[in-house]
Every structure is written in structure tokens, then in C-alpha cells.
Design a protein around this motif. Sequence first.
Motif, mmCIF file in Angstrom:
data_model
loop_
_atom_site.group_PDB
_atom_site.id
_atom_site.type_symbol
_atom_site.label_atom_id
_atom_site.label_comp_id
_atom_site.label_asym_id
_atom_site.label_seq_id
_atom_site.Cartn_x
_atom_site.Cartn_y
_atom_site.Cartn_z
ATOM 1 N N LEU A 1 0.647 -1.157 -0.009
ATOM 2 C CA LEU A 1 -0.306 0.364 0.059
ATOM 3 C C LEU A 1 0.970 1.156 0.092
ATOM 4 C CD1 LEU A 1 -1.587 -2.352 1.788
ATOM 5 C CD2 LEU A 1 -3.245 -0.239 2.303
ATOM 6 N N GLU A 2 0.969 1.945 -0.879
ATOM 7 C CA GLU A 2 1.945 3.320 -1.027
ATOM 8 C C GLU A 2 1.926 4.288 -0.228
ATOM 9 O OE1 GLU A 2 4.204 2.914 -5.289
ATOM 10 O OE2 GLU A 2 1.721 3.360 -5.775
ATOM 11 N N SER A 3 0.569 3.964 -0.410
ATOM 12 C CA SER A 3 -0.392 5.724 0.561
ATOM 13 C C SER A 3 -1.517 5.391 1.812
ATOM 14 C CB SER A 3 -0.227 7.125 0.211
ATOM 15 O OG SER A 3 -0.582 7.861 0.902
ATOM 16 N N ALA A 4 -1.327 4.581 2.338
ATOM 17 C CA ALA A 4 -2.141 4.124 3.630
ATOM 18 C C ALA A 4 -3.517 4.941 2.971
ATOM 19 C CB ALA A 4 -2.431 3.126 4.624
ATOM 20 N N THR A 5 -4.432 5.042 2.996
ATOM 21 C CA THR A 5 -6.239 5.418 3.840
ATOM 22 C C THR A 5 -6.973 4.739 4.651
ATOM 23 O OG1 THR A 5 -7.117 3.776 1.698
ATOM 24 C CG2 THR A 5 -5.586 6.288 1.128
ATOM 25 N N ARG A 6 -7.593 5.136 4.752
ATOM 26 C CA ARG A 6 -8.217 4.495 6.198
ATOM 27 C C ARG A 6 -8.885 4.163 5.396
ATOM 28 N NH1 ARG A 6 -9.466 9.858 8.206
ATOM 29 N NH2 ARG A 6 -7.714 9.965 10.125
ATOM 30 N N SER A 7 -9.910 3.851 4.228
ATOM 31 C CA SER A 7 -10.837 2.338 3.339
ATOM 32 C C SER A 7 -9.807 1.417 2.617
ATOM 33 C CB SER A 7 -11.132 3.608 2.004
ATOM 34 O OG SER A 7 -10.255 3.285 1.135
ATOM 35 N N GLN A 8 -8.367 1.682 3.221
ATOM 36 C CA GLN A 8 -7.837 0.295 3.220
ATOM 37 C C GLN A 8 -7.638 -0.664 3.885
ATOM 38 O OE1 GLN A 8 -4.205 1.826 1.560
ATOM 39 N NE2 GLN A 8 -4.499 1.541 -0.984
ATOM 40 N N THR A 9 -8.342 -0.453 5.473
ATOM 41 C CA THR A 9 -8.554 -0.892 6.922
ATOM 42 C C THR A 9 -9.503 -2.457 6.647
ATOM 43 O OG1 THR A 9 -8.202 0.759 8.499
ATOM 44 C CG2 THR A 9 -9.652 -1.444 9.079
ATOM 45 N N SER A 10 -8.391 -3.216 6.846
ATOM 46 C CA SER A 10 -9.430 -4.695 6.340
ATOM 47 C C SER A 10 -8.421 -5.787 6.723
ATOM 48 C CB SER A 10 -9.469 -4.523 4.386
ATOM 49 O OG SER A 10 -10.492 -5.582 4.075
ATOM 50 N N VAL A 11 -9.178 -7.068 5.915
ATOM 51 C CA VAL A 11 -8.752 -8.443 6.757
ATOM 52 C C VAL A 11 -8.393 -9.145 4.845
ATOM 53 C CG1 VAL A 11 -8.445 -10.770 7.348
ATOM 54 C CG2 VAL A 11 -10.123 -8.674 8.543
#
Lengths: 112, 112
Positions: free
Chosen positions: B78-88
Amino acid sequence: AQSVTQPDIHITVSEGASLELRCNYSYGATPYLFWYVQSPGQGLQLLLKYFSGDTLVQGIKGFEAEFKRSQSSFNLRKPSVHWSDAAEYFCAVAPGGNKLVFGAGTILRVKS
Amino acid sequence: DAGITQSPRYKITETGRQVTLMCHQTWSHSYMFWYRQDLGHGLRLIYYSAAADITDKGEVPDGYVVSRSKTENFPLTLESATRSQTSVYFCASRDTLGGAQYFGPGTRLLVL
């Protein structure tokens, strides 16, 4: 559109009772078909798979599934459910043999 | 004897940071896959790889980068993590006999 449908979001059965989880798919040809199980906090475990041949497939943990071409279905069954079977079950298809498309899952609860 | 492993199993990071999730398989399977699992969306394919140095986009590739320099490893960045990438996040590899994918235990990622 191509899709995999698991009509039941939740199912509750009593321990020792029989189980059937439904799965329908919409693809032009018969895809490869799978059932996976996921226990809480765990990865997905392959229960069984159907590629061709005998339409009744035996899997692990006493599960079986029947492919019915006329109904585009691949329902999962177990004759007697154990408390340890409580988990989420996913039907999946591989229409081109590579990528998997998953159903939304069915959560199984087992009453003692 | 591990089969397919993922690391880390749990990760907390902040918005904008780069994060790499690792996946390693010992079966020498050609195909490897990355999925994310979210409530209400089920399992969605991010990227997959048919062999070393061959990768392709899945259903939700935006914001992710993959590489595959060796058959056994398939890292997801994830090059620049975002909150929407919270996941399993689940990694899988494919049985070369056709279709069946085998999953790792998952990485639970929280982006603050």
C-alpha cells in the motif's frame, strides 16, 4: 451479469440435525465450483471442489455437495452437524479456471 | 511444512504511510492472489500473478502495488495507506490441477 448467490445470510441448526447451504451461479458454461469454510479469525479452508464427472462430490469434515446443471446450483450438505461446524461458508466459482468469484457467505450457527 | 504464510498477522499504521504485506508459499504454485475481505463486500480480488514477473489487476487494484520476483513470494504494498484500506487481507495460491485456491491465515490491517 456473472454472479454467485448464497441466498441465506444466516442459518441456525440444532446439533445433530442435517444441513443444506444453497449456492446458485450464473455463468454460460459450467465453471469450476468450490466450497470454503472460514472460522472466526481464520483463513479460508477448502471443503470440496467440482470440476467434472460425478455430480455428487465428497469433501472433508463429512461435507458433500451436489452439482445440478439444470438449476445452476451447487448446494452443500452435511447429514449431522457438530457444534464445531459453526463458521461462515463461502461458495465460489472459477469461470475461467483462474480467478475465483465468491458468494457473500452464509453464517452457520449451531444450537446445542 | 507451512504451505502458505502471511506476515505480519496484525498491523496498525497511519494514513499516508507505506505498508507491505508479505506472502510466502512452499508449494511452488504458479498462481498467487491477493484478496481483501470486508463486511458487506465479501472477498474481492486485488491482484494476481500467473508466474514470476507476471501480474495482473483484479477487481479492486487502486492504491495497491504488487511484485513477484520469486515464485514463492508475492508481496502487496500500500503505497500511501488510506482509512478505506482497513481490512483483512488474504493471500492465496492456486492448485495447478485447476481452480482450487489455498489461503493463508490473513493479515488484519488497521489504518488510523
